[in-house]
Write a protein that holds these residues in place. Sequence first.
Motif, PDB file in Angstrom:
ATOM      1  N   CYS A  31      -4.723   0.856   0.317  1.00 23.52           N
ATOM      2  CA  CYS A  31      -5.812   0.314   1.126  1.00 23.52           C
ATOM      3  C   CYS A  31      -7.099   1.052   0.797  1.00 23.52           C
ATOM      4  O   CYS A  31      -7.074   2.227   0.438  1.00 23.52           O
ATOM      5  N   CYS A  60       0.858  -1.187   0.000  1.00 22.94           N
ATOM      6  CA  CYS A  60       0.000   0.000   0.000  1.00 22.94           C
ATOM      7  C   CYS A  60       0.893   1.235   0.000  1.00 22.94           C
ATOM      8  O   CYS A  60       1.853   1.322   0.753  1.00 22.94           O
ATOM      9  N   CYS A  86      -5.208   6.023   4.227  1.00 21.40           N
ATOM     10  CA  CYS A  86      -4.059   5.627   3.417  1.00 21.40           C
ATOM     11  C   CYS A  86      -3.909   6.513   2.180  1.00 21.40           C
ATOM     12  O   CYS A  86      -2.801   6.805   1.762  1.00 21.40           O
ATOM     13  N   HIS A 119      -0.463  -6.003   1.869  1.00 18.98           N
ATOM     14  CA  HIS A 119      -1.813  -6.485   2.138  1.00 18.98           C
ATOM     15  C   HIS A 119      -2.229  -7.401   0.999  1.00 18.98           C
ATOM     16  O   HIS A 119      -1.762  -7.229  -0.113  1.00 18.98           O
ATOM     17  N   CYS A 128       0.231   3.257   3.870  1.00 16.04           N
ATOM     18  CA  CYS A 128       0.827   2.753   5.112  1.00 16.04           C
ATOM     19  C   CYS A 128       2.103   1.961   4.874  1.00 16.04           C
ATOM     20  O   CYS A 128       2.775   1.573   5.818  1.00 16.04           O
TER      21      CYS A 128
HETATM   22 ZN   LIG Z   1      -2.573   1.183   3.663  1.00 10.50          ZN
END
Ligand SMILES: [Zn+2]
Length: 89
Positions: A51, A12, A56, A19, A15
Amino acid sequence: MAVTKKIPARLCLGCQQQHPKKELVRIVRSPEGEFSVDLTGKKAGRGAYICNNKECLEKAFKSHGLDRSFKSKIDKAVYDELLQQLLSE
Ligand SMILES: [Zn+2]
């Protein structure tokens, strides 16, 4: 039950964490240079992942994550537009 499917993970831009791809949304730049949120993952163009949340996207804006990813300066207006698309889901 020995079948372990490897879930593709993506970083991402907000962040900076990995993921599973399906938990992320794809930001895509079309060949025409237009940015949009790609919820199907099938749009043509260069993509980056983030995200599916406002925080984010804001982090990505502050850290210029998209700028780096697309190697060009991304306007605040583009982020605003992406945010609108994200929130309308
Ligand atoms: Zn994120």
